[in-house]
Design a protein around this motif. Structure first.
Motif, mmCIF file in Angstrom:
data_model
loop_
_atom_site.group_PDB
_atom_site.id
_atom_site.type_symbol
_atom_site.label_atom_id
_atom_site.label_comp_id
_atom_site.label_asym_id
_atom_site.label_seq_id
_atom_site.Cartn_x
_atom_site.Cartn_y
_atom_site.Cartn_z
ATOM 1 N N LEU A 382 0.841 -1.199 0.000
ATOM 2 C CA LEU A 382 0.000 0.000 0.000
ATOM 3 C C LEU A 382 0.878 1.251 0.000
ATOM 4 O O LEU A 382 0.665 2.175 -0.791
ATOM 5 C CB LEU A 382 -0.907 -0.015 1.236
ATOM 6 C CG LEU A 382 -1.888 1.149 1.399
ATOM 7 C CD1 LEU A 382 -3.075 0.976 0.470
ATOM 8 C CD2 LEU A 382 -2.377 1.246 2.837
ATOM 9 N N GLU A 383 1.883 1.275 0.868
ATOM 10 C CA GLU A 383 2.776 2.437 0.944
ATOM 11 C C GLU A 383 3.628 2.591 -0.309
ATOM 12 O O GLU A 383 3.824 3.704 -0.805
ATOM 13 C CB GLU A 383 3.681 2.312 2.174
ATOM 14 C CG GLU A 383 2.976 2.635 3.471
ATOM 15 C CD GLU A 383 3.957 2.928 4.598
ATOM 16 O OE1 GLU A 383 5.107 3.288 4.320
ATOM 17 O OE2 GLU A 383 3.551 2.792 5.759
ATOM 18 N N THR A 384 4.133 1.473 -0.835
ATOM 19 C CA THR A 384 4.966 1.535 -2.039
ATOM 20 C C THR A 384 4.159 2.077 -3.212
ATOM 21 O O THR A 384 4.638 2.938 -3.959
ATOM 22 C CB THR A 384 5.529 0.137 -2.388
ATOM 23 O OG1 THR A 384 6.203 -0.390 -1.252
ATOM 24 C CG2 THR A 384 6.498 0.211 -3.553
ATOM 25 N N ALA A 385 2.934 1.575 -3.370
ATOM 26 C CA ALA A 385 2.070 2.042 -4.465
ATOM 27 C C ALA A 385 1.764 3.532 -4.313
ATOM 28 O O ALA A 385 1.668 4.259 -5.308
ATOM 29 C CB ALA A 385 0.772 1.234 -4.498
ATOM 30 N N GLY A 386 1.646 3.989 -3.069
ATOM 31 C CA GLY A 386 1.333 5.395 -2.819
ATOM 32 C C GLY A 386 2.436 6.346 -3.226
ATOM 33 O O GLY A 386 2.189 7.534 -3.445
ATOM 34 N N ALA A 387 3.669 5.836 -3.355
ATOM 35 C CA ALA A 387 4.805 6.700 -3.700
ATOM 36 C C ALA A 387 5.219 6.571 -5.168
ATOM 37 O O ALA A 387 6.158 7.236 -5.605
ATOM 38 C CB ALA A 387 5.993 6.347 -2.807
ATOM 39 N N LEU A 388 4.529 5.732 -5.943
ATOM 40 C CA LEU A 388 4.940 5.479 -7.333
ATOM 41 C C LEU A 388 4.688 6.665 -8.253
ATOM 42 O O LEU A 388 3.711 7.399 -8.092
ATOM 43 C CB LEU A 388 4.189 4.268 -7.893
ATOM 44 C CG LEU A 388 4.551 2.900 -7.331
ATOM 45 C CD1 LEU A 388 3.610 1.846 -7.877
ATOM 46 C CD2 LEU A 388 5.988 2.536 -7.654
ATOM 47 N N LYS A 389 5.580 6.809 -9.231
ATOM 48 C CA LYS A 389 5.410 7.813 -10.288
ATOM 49 C C LYS A 389 5.240 7.154 -11.661
ATOM 50 O O LYS A 389 4.846 7.809 -12.613
ATOM 51 C CB LYS A 389 6.637 8.744 -10.336
ATOM 52 C CG LYS A 389 6.844 9.579 -9.084
ATOM 53 C CD LYS A 389 5.758 10.602 -8.912
ATOM 54 C CE LYS A 389 5.998 11.478 -7.678
ATOM 55 N NZ LYS A 389 4.851 12.365 -7.419
ATOM 56 N N ALA A 390 5.592 5.848 -11.754
ATOM 57 C CA ALA A 390 5.570 5.170 -13.057
ATOM 58 C C ALA A 390 4.865 3.819 -12.962
ATOM 59 O O ALA A 390 5.012 3.097 -11.969
ATOM 60 C CB ALA A 390 6.998 4.978 -13.567
ATOM 61 N N ILE A 391 4.093 3.489 -13.998
ATOM 62 C CA ILE A 391 3.420 2.191 -14.090
ATOM 63 C C ILE A 391 3.666 1.611 -15.476
ATOM 64 O O ILE A 391 3.457 2.294 -16.487
ATOM 65 C CB ILE A 391 1.895 2.307 -13.841
ATOM 66 C CG1 ILE A 391 1.608 2.913 -12.464
ATOM 67 C CG2 ILE A 391 1.221 0.946 -13.957
ATOM 68 C CD1 ILE A 391 0.137 3.053 -12.148
ATOM 69 N N ALA A 392 4.105 0.350 -15.522
ATOM 70 C CA ALA A 392 4.302 -0.351 -16.793
ATOM 71 C C ALA A 392 3.147 -1.325 -17.002
ATOM 72 O O ALA A 392 2.682 -1.959 -16.049
ATOM 73 C CB ALA A 392 5.628 -1.097 -16.778
ATOM 74 N N PHE A 393 2.693 -1.428 -18.255
ATOM 75 C CA PHE A 393 1.582 -2.315 -18.601
ATOM 76 C C PHE A 393 2.020 -3.329 -19.646
ATOM 77 O O PHE A 393 2.648 -2.959 -20.643
ATOM 78 C CB PHE A 393 0.413 -1.523 -19.201
ATOM 79 C CG PHE A 393 -0.212 -0.525 -18.278
ATOM 80 C CD1 PHE A 393 -1.333 -0.846 -17.535
ATOM 81 C CD2 PHE A 393 0.316 0.757 -18.157
ATOM 82 C CE1 PHE A 393 -1.908 0.085 -16.686
ATOM 83 C CE2 PHE A 393 -0.256 1.689 -17.312
ATOM 84 C CZ PHE A 393 -1.376 1.358 -16.572
ATOM 85 N N ASP A 394 1.663 -4.586 -19.425
ATOM 86 C CA ASP A 394 1.752 -5.534 -20.523
ATOM 87 C C ASP A 394 0.615 -5.183 -21.484
ATOM 88 O O ASP A 394 -0.474 -4.815 -21.034
ATOM 89 C CB ASP A 394 1.571 -6.956 -19.989
ATOM 90 C CG ASP A 394 1.554 -7.970 -21.109
ATOM 91 O OD1 ASP A 394 2.507 -8.001 -21.896
ATOM 92 O OD2 ASP A 394 0.563 -8.724 -21.201
ATOM 93 N N LYS A 395 0.851 -5.263 -22.767
ATOM 94 C CA LYS A 395 -0.198 -4.851 -23.721
ATOM 95 C C LYS A 395 -1.296 -5.910 -23.852
ATOM 96 O O LYS A 395 -2.460 -5.660 -23.563
ATOM 97 C CB LYS A 395 0.394 -4.575 -25.103
ATOM 98 C CG LYS A 395 -0.671 -4.194 -26.158
ATOM 99 C CD LYS A 395 -0.092 -4.045 -27.537
ATOM 100 C CE LYS A 395 0.171 -5.374 -28.187
ATOM 101 N NZ LYS A 395 -0.979 -5.991 -28.852
ATOM 102 N N THR A 396 -0.900 -7.118 -24.272
ATOM 103 C CA THR A 396 -1.884 -8.139 -24.635
ATOM 104 C C THR A 396 -2.640 -8.650 -23.413
ATOM 105 O O THR A 396 -2.043 -9.137 -22.457
ATOM 106 C CB THR A 396 -1.186 -9.315 -25.349
ATOM 107 O OG1 THR A 396 -0.432 -8.794 -26.444
ATOM 108 C CG2 THR A 396 -2.199 -10.319 -25.861
#
Length: 701
Positions: A382-396
């Motif tokens: 929860l805390e780590t996600a709260g500090a994120l600036k970048a998100i990577a997505f698999d496409k398919t």
């Protein structure tokens, strides 16, 4: 820890984190117990070794704790204002007010002192019992500090202030208990979602059975308007099912024969017959409840800091209080005033607000997320996600629907049907996701013949080769075909480039002599993808990166359509892992969103692995740090928003708790700190920190 007998119990009656810790230590000292672990957030204890419920209740007698089996539902408790302990506080408060009144009317009377004394004994009996026991063991917790302060106040003649402290402390504890119960209600409500019994057909008879007695393979009959009691597969009937309790999706989902259904969901229209496929303890709902409760026990980094700080903070406060009470009087001779100031410092030293600042916020946030179809596996995530600036997505399958279709075919001087037939025969031996699209297209156009491909060879991430009618064929990416054949005309390259710029993945077919044609395959973008990406920017995410094995032009077309900031194309599975490692370094943390199966290495390498479709896959529930229970990204912005709000509230709570303590301690210098002001500051800080944390219940999309 070596394998040994363990049993988990539910605990009813925890009032504070300190009491939970005391209970844990008491249980560890029981005969036959080798280890014990309390989950304060979920009100549970896991005991390793052999003991009885009676022995556990004896270990928790200082707090009148009640022990229940894990599957046993908690008894409905009286509201805290009707409980026995609270009634004692009412009596104590009445005695205090009466004594105040008498002291204002009758000066120099001993009657108020008796009233104050009675108020202290009645209101603080339980507190003193705990405090004196801890003092005898040299355990300096909240109860110990308060006991010393109240008895010290009485000893120097401040009976009225001692009684006031007792009552304010009791109110503070009641509010803390109430707030923790409120935070836990999110999980308690999950436990009540699924019915306890169901109508089952067994041996041609229809009977109502408790869920514990239902066996695998039983046929469960679910009428319109009823909730499903077990997970299973529809064997007869069709209906729409409201799965909001599991996935957070508000729109009902159509279900027919062979479709999976989940315990706790609502059958809206038709009569369904469902074959039970999981025992009650293995249902998706049971797993969610178990994982959420385990998540509440996971200590977040800030909570670990607070616990470590409180461990040293309390003894330091005791030393400061002792020095304040003893050093100045050596020079001034005014013992009573300085002992009073020392006692006030002891009260300020209670780390109530600080200790409760993190767990209430985490329990509340995780509970809110679970009710909205998002499973967060612990405070650290929860805390780590709260500090994120970048998100990577698999496409398919993540940004797209994951069902590729053949959109166009271009024969290069060959017969169109032959190109499709040969490609389909070659792909029959392939495991590539695009193979199914080519085979489906061949079946639709009825050109898929029975034929044996000899000397089949698959080149990972590039294509396939095989012999058909004594001719060696190659099917794969344009660059692979060019490598194998060593030539491709400019007109062929131009056609391929045009198809790729439309967002297609192009597969080229060639023989040993020439290139025969190409097939354009596209994966339809989810309607929600663009909307989700835009919402992520609004909640503070700065970079969104799409990872794909597609060629750069096709990837660029899809990336532009969705609105991601960066695109990484032509990635093999091992390349995705390396990209994630690089992104972690560049952005000091990155989340990876995938389906939890094909993307397992990248999910594991990311700061926070987020899997979608958790309701249908055990893999997603077990391996991801955060699981979106629906097969869609719609809940991702809420997850990020909730994580950010939780992180902000935790920081606010810790800062406020420390600031209020520091401000109160500074009042010692001019001699303005009083006992009632000290307890009021502590109680006020605890109340404000708790109410601030409960704001997380109101976070919505």
């Amino acid at each position: 820890m070596p394998e040994q007998t363990s049993k988990t119990y539910r605990v009813q009656g925890f009032s504070c984190a300190g009491c939970a810790n005391t209970f844990e230590q008491n249980v560890k000292r029981l005969d036959g117990v080798t280890e014990a672990s309390v989950n304060f957030g979920a009100s549970k204890i896991t005991v390793y070794g052999l003991t009885s419920r009676e022995a556990l209740e004896k270990a928790g007698s200082f707090e009148n704790l009640k022990i229940l089996d894990e599957k046993e539902k908690q008894e409905k408790q009286l509201p805290f204002w009707k409980q026995k302990e609270t009634i004692k506080v009412y009596v104590s408060a009445i005695l205090l007010l009466a004594s105040w009144y008498v002291s204002s009317v009758l000066e120099d009377s001993w009657i108020p002192t008796i009233g104050y004394g009675a108020s202290i004994v009645i209101g603080g009996y339980t507190l003193f019992r705990k405090g004196l026991k801890n003092l005898s063991r040299l355990q300096f917790d909240m109860s110990t500090l308060m006991t010393i302060a109240i008895l010290g106040a009485a000893a120097i003649g401040e009976w009225g202030e001692g009684a006031t402290v007792v009552i304010l402390f009791a109110i503070s504890e009641a509010l803390e208990t109430y707030s923790m119960d409120k935070a836990r209600q999110s999980i308690a409500s999950l436990m009540d979602i699924a019915p306890n019994e169901a109508l089952v057909r067994r041996n041609e008879k229809e009977i109502v059975l408790r869920v514990e007695d239902i066996r695998l393979g039983d046929i469960m009959i679910v009428k319109p308007g009823q909730k499903l009691a077990m997970d299973g597969k529809v064997v007869r009937g069709a209906s729409t099912i409201n799965q909001a309790a599991i996935t957070g999706e508000s729109i009902p989902v159509a279900k027919t024969v062979a479709d999976e259904v989940y315990a706790g969901t609502l059958n809206e229209e038709g009569l369904l017959e469902v074959e039970v496929t999981k025992r009650v303890e293995d249902t998706t709902l049971a797993k969610i409840i178990h994982l959420v409760e385990e998540a509440q026990a996971e200590r977040a980094p800030s909570q670990a800091f607070v616990d470590k700080f409180a461990k040293y903070y309390t003894p330091v406060i005791i030393v400061i209080a002792f020095l304040i009470a003893t050093l100045p009087p050596l020079f001034t001779g005014n013992w009573v005033d300085w002992i009073y100031q020392g006692l006030a410092v002891l009260v300020v030293g209670c780390p109530c607000a600080l200790v409760v600042s993190t767990p209430v916020a985490i329990v509340t946030a995780i509970g809110n997320a679970a009710k909205n179809g998002v499973l967060i596996k612990g405070g650290i995530h929860l805390e780590t996600a709260g500090a994120l600036k970048a998100i990577a997505f698999d496409k398919t399958g993540t940004l797209t629907k994951g069902i590729p279709v053949v959109t166009e075919m271009e024969p290069f001087g060959s017969n169109r049907e032959d190109v499709l037939r040969i490609a389909a025969l070659l792909e029959k031996g392939s495991q590539h996701p695009l193979a199914s699209a080519i085979i489906r297209k061949a079946e639709q156009e009825k050109v898929l013949e029975i034929g044996e491909v000899k000397d089949f060879q698959s080149v990972t991430g590039k294509g396939v080769q095989g012999n058909l009618d004594n001719i060696r064929y190659t099917l794969g990416s344009p660059s692979f075909l060019e490598t194998v054949l060593g030539r491709m005309s400019s007109s062929q390259k131009s056609i391929i480039q045009d198809l790729e710029e439309k967002g297609n993945t192009v597969i080229v077919l060639g023989s040993q002599k020439e290139i025969l044609g190409c097939l354009a395959i596209a994966d339809e973008v989810r309607e929600s993808s663009k909307r989700v990406i835009q919402k992520l920017y609004q909640v503070g995410i700065e970079k969104t990166i799409m990872l794909t094995g597609d060629n750069p032009r096709a990837a660029q077309a899809i990336g532009n359509q969705i609105g991601v900031t960066d695109i990484q194309a032509e990635l093999l599975p091992q390349d995705k892992l390396e990209v994630i490692k690089g992104l972690r370094t560049t952005y000091k943390g990155v989340a990876m969103v995938g389906d939890g199966i094909n993307d397992a290495p990248a999910l594991a390498a990311s700061s926070v692995g987020i899997a979608m479709g958790g309701a249908g896959t055990d893999t997603a529930l077990e391996t991801a740090d955060i699981a979106l229970m629906s097969d869609d990204l719609e809940k991702l912005p809420l997850t990020m928003k909730l994580s950010r709000r939780a992180l902000a509230i935790i920081k606010q709570n810790i800062s406020f708790s420390l600031a209020i303590k520091a401000a109160a301690l500074l009042l010692v210098i001019p001699g303005w700190l009083t006992l009632w002001l000290a307890i009021f500051a502590d109680m006020g800080a605890t109340l404000l920190v708790t109410l601030n944390s409960l704001r997380l219940l109101r976070v919505k999309e």
